[in-house]
Scaffold this motif. Structure first.
Motif, PDB file in Angstrom:
ATOM      1  N   ASN A   1      13.380  52.977  23.051  1.00 19.83           N
ATOM      2  CA  ASN A   1      14.597  52.565  22.957  1.00 19.83           C
ATOM      3  C   ASN A   1      15.505  52.566  24.301  1.00 19.83           C
ATOM      4  N   ASN A   2      15.226  53.676  25.037  1.00 16.11           N
ATOM      5  CA  ASN A   2      15.862  53.879  26.394  1.00 16.11           C
ATOM      6  C   ASN A   2      15.470  52.841  27.397  1.00 16.11           C
ATOM      7  N   TYR A   3      14.350  52.410  27.241  1.00 18.52           N
ATOM      8  CA  TYR A   3      13.863  51.124  28.171  1.00 18.52           C
ATOM      9  C   TYR A   3      14.620  49.929  28.132  1.00 18.52           C
ATOM     10  N   LYS A   4      15.184  49.888  29.308  1.00 20.27           N
ATOM     11  CA  LYS A   4      16.145  48.707  29.146  1.00 20.27           C
ATOM     12  C   LYS A   4      15.833  47.500  30.127  1.00 20.27           C
ATOM     13  N   THR A   5      14.667  47.684  30.767  1.00 16.01           N
ATOM     14  CA  THR A   5      14.347  46.484  31.581  1.00 16.01           C
ATOM     15  C   THR A   5      13.442  45.562  30.748  1.00 16.01           C
ATOM     16  N   PRO A   6      13.731  44.297  30.972  1.00 15.55           N
ATOM     17  CA  PRO A   6      12.723  43.325  30.293  1.00 15.55           C
ATOM     18  C   PRO A   6      11.505  43.330  30.699  1.00 15.55           C
ATOM     19  N   PHE A   7      10.342  43.097  29.882  1.00 13.15           N
ATOM     20  CA  PHE A   7       9.103  43.422  30.155  1.00 13.15           C
ATOM     21  C   PHE A   7       8.256  42.145  29.830  1.00 13.15           C
ATOM     22  N   GLN A   8       7.130  42.041  30.582  1.00 16.38           N
ATOM     23  CA  GLN A   8       6.401  40.850  30.357  1.00 16.38           C
ATOM     24  C   GLN A   8       4.804  40.848  30.068  1.00 16.38           C
ATOM     25  N   TYR A   9       4.392  40.250  29.100  1.00 22.87           N
ATOM     26  CA  TYR A   9       2.838  40.344  28.906  1.00 22.87           C
ATOM     27  C   TYR A   9       2.416  39.022  29.304  1.00 22.87           C
ATOM     28  N   GLU A  10       1.213  38.875  29.968  1.00 25.98           N
ATOM     29  CA  GLU A  10       0.642  37.889  30.378  1.00 25.98           C
ATOM     30  C   GLU A  10      -0.846  37.945  29.691  1.00 25.98           C
ATOM     31  N   PHE A  11      -1.188  36.589  28.916  1.00 22.53           N
ATOM     32  CA  PHE A  11      -2.520  36.560  28.506  1.00 22.53           C
ATOM     33  C   PHE A  11      -3.385  35.396  28.881  1.00 22.53           C
ATOM     34  N   THR A  12      -4.830  35.702  29.023  1.00 19.51           N
ATOM     35  CA  THR A  12      -5.287  34.548  29.791  1.00 19.51           C
ATOM     36  C   THR A  12      -6.470  33.927  28.663  1.00 19.51           C
ATOM     37  N   CYS A  13      -6.652  32.880  28.749  1.00 18.77           N
ATOM     38  CA  CYS A  13      -7.390  31.966  28.027  1.00 18.77           C
ATOM     39  C   CYS A  13      -8.971  32.258  28.252  1.00 18.77           C
ATOM     40  N   GLN A  14      -9.640  32.474  27.319  1.00 16.26           N
ATOM     41  CA  GLN A  14     -10.985  33.083  27.796  1.00 16.26           C
ATOM     42  C   GLN A  14     -11.925  31.744  27.788  1.00 16.26           C
ATOM     43  N   ARG A  15     -11.501  30.657  27.664  1.00 17.40           N
ATOM     44  CA  ARG A  15     -12.374  29.471  28.237  1.00 17.40           C
ATOM     45  C   ARG A  15     -12.365  29.104  29.627  1.00 17.40           C
ATOM     46  N   ASN A  16     -11.054  29.406  30.180  1.00 13.75           N
ATOM     47  CA  ASN A  16     -10.621  29.109  31.472  1.00 13.75           C
ATOM     48  C   ASN A  16      -9.513  30.082  31.837  1.00 13.75           C
TER      49      ASN A  16
ATOM     50  N   LYS B   1       0.636  43.179  32.817  1.00 13.14           N
ATOM     51  CA  LYS B   1       1.837  43.478  32.112  1.00 13.14           C
ATOM     52  C   LYS B   1       2.817  43.616  33.475  1.00 13.14           C
ATOM     53  N   ILE B   2       3.991  43.366  33.187  1.00  9.78           N
ATOM     54  CA  ILE B   2       4.983  43.516  34.212  1.00  9.78           C
ATOM     55  C   ILE B   2       6.110  44.443  33.551  1.00  9.78           C
ATOM     56  N   ASN B   3       6.514  45.476  34.320  1.00  9.92           N
ATOM     57  CA  ASN B   3       7.537  46.392  34.024  1.00  9.92           C
ATOM     58  C   ASN B   3       7.250  46.861  32.387  1.00  9.92           C
ATOM     59  N   THR B   4       5.946  46.968  31.979  1.00 14.40           N
ATOM     60  CA  THR B   4       6.090  47.458  30.683  1.00 14.40           C
ATOM     61  C   THR B   4       6.083  49.119  30.420  1.00 14.40           C
ATOM     62  N   VAL B   5       6.685  49.278  29.315  1.00 14.10           N
ATOM     63  CA  VAL B   5       7.047  50.658  28.942  1.00 14.10           C
ATOM     64  C   VAL B   5       5.770  51.125  28.232  1.00 14.10           C
ATOM     65  N   TYR B   6       5.328  52.510  28.371  1.00 18.19           N
ATOM     66  CA  TYR B   6       4.282  52.827  27.592  1.00 18.19           C
ATOM     67  C   TYR B   6       5.013  53.947  26.476  1.00 18.19           C
ATOM     68  N   TYR B   7       4.279  53.453  25.382  1.00 22.05           N
ATOM     69  CA  TYR B   7       5.069  54.260  24.123  1.00 22.05           C
ATOM     70  C   TYR B   7       4.172  55.672  23.814  1.00 22.05           C
ATOM     71  N   VAL B   8       5.037  56.568  23.862  1.00 19.69           N
ATOM     72  CA  VAL B   8       4.561  57.997  23.671  1.00 19.69           C
ATOM     73  C   VAL B   8       4.617  58.224  22.175  1.00 19.69           C
ATOM     74  N   LYS B   9       3.626  58.680  21.515  1.00 21.42           N
ATOM     75  CA  LYS B   9       3.553  59.021  19.941  1.00 21.42           C
ATOM     76  C   LYS B   9       4.893  59.484  19.487  1.00 21.42           C
ATOM     77  N   PHE B  10       5.467  58.874  18.385  1.00 18.31           N
ATOM     78  CA  PHE B  10       6.700  59.169  17.806  1.00 18.31           C
ATOM     79  C   PHE B  10       7.867  59.301  18.684  1.00 18.31           C
ATOM     80  N   ASP B  11       7.952  59.122  19.839  1.00 16.45           N
ATOM     81  CA  ASP B  11       8.923  58.939  20.825  1.00 16.45           C
ATOM     82  C   ASP B  11       9.527  57.599  20.694  1.00 16.45           C
TER      83      ASP B  11
END
Ligand SMILES: [Zn+2]
Length: 268
Positions: free
Chosen positions: A76-91, A61-71
């Motif tokens: 919403n105040n987290y303005k930076t674009p964030f990225q999720y990267e997934f990896t293929c389990q075959r390769n 994860k890059i720049n990811t916000v971590y959500y706090v319960k019910f907050d």
């Protein structure tokens, strides 16, 4: 009200670029799952590099916000674009990545690799040889659909579906197992029933789904087309899968015959 679309499959695989999903405190459970601190998110999807279905696991994860319960305000105040990267389990060198940003209590997808169209188009490559001339139209239909264009995609898919049904019809005619006139007057769902010995069972069992294919294109709305397209695509793939399996079987039988005849020859 809970936004049902906030789930792994929708957010990563179905959600279009620049589409937005609203959230509020009622989405707490789903938000906790997507924006949690553990990296246990995964999905099944066609891998364009393996050219096969695979499982993708969240790997960074890059720049990811971590959500706090019910907050939700913190989210919403987290303005930076964030990225999720997934990896293929075959390769593990095969990566799929997704970029989002949050604005006005909405999650917006602002980037994605590979594109949905490219995943879809790669997943139908195996049908190229069986579809022959229809292959171009099949990939056009998939491309249009992945850009949300319903009627245009539907026209291509319906034509391919009708061609495949017609191939089975011709086979039935050769084997004189069908009433020619009755067939001509039938709607698509009735035709499927008449050709039940020549089509995949699941298609025959669900023939009612295809009654809509007998309607004129002017009678159908964009939304009706978008709704039926996945069902027509699946039906086309089922018919093609059977053809592929038959072809593979025939080639194995031929290999065995060759092997037997050459073995008999050497044993003489
Ligand atoms: Zn892969």
């Amino acid at each position: 009200m809970t936004n049902e679309l906030i789930n792994t499959e929708y957010i990563f695989l179905k959600m279009g670029l620049y589409q937005q999903l609203s959230f509020d405190w009622t989405d707490d459970e789903n938000l906790s799952y997507i924006f949690n601190e553990n990296e246990d998110i995964q999905f099944d999807c066609f891998c364009i590099e393996c050219e096969e279905e695979s499982t993708f696991k969240l790997s960074s994860k890059i720049n990811t916000v971590y959500y706090v319960k019910f907050d939700v305000e913190q989210l919403n105040n987290y303005k930076t674009p964030f990225q999720y990267e997934f990896t293929c389990q075959r390769n593990h060198s095969h990566k799929y990545s997704y970029i989002f940003r949050i604005t006005d209590y909405k999650i917006e997808k602002v980037g994605q690799y590979p594109s949905t169209a490219s995943i879809e188009i790669n997943s139908i490559k195996k049908y190229r040889r069986i579809l022959k001339d229809n292959y171009q139209e099949f990939s056009k239909a998939i491309g249009l659909y992945s850009h949300g264009i319903g009627i245009g995609s539907f026209v291509y898919l319906r034509r391919i579906f009708e061609n495949l049904i017609e191939e089975s019809h011709q086979l039935a005619l050769q084997e004189i197992s069908i009433d020619k006139e009755l067939y001509q007057q039938s709607r698509m769902d009735e035709k499927i029933e008449l050709l039940s010995n020549y089509l995949p069972n699941i298609l025959v069992e669900n023939k009612k789904l295809y009654a809509i294919l007998s309607k004129g294109i002017h009678e159908l709305s964009e939304d009706e087309c978008l709704e039926i397209i996945p069902k027509v695509k699946l039906a086309i793939e089922l018919i093609l899968d059977e053809k592929l399996a038959e072809k593979e079987k025939a080639s194995k039988v031929q290999q065995l015959r060759k092997f037997i005849s050459s073995t008999v020859e050497t044993l003489k």
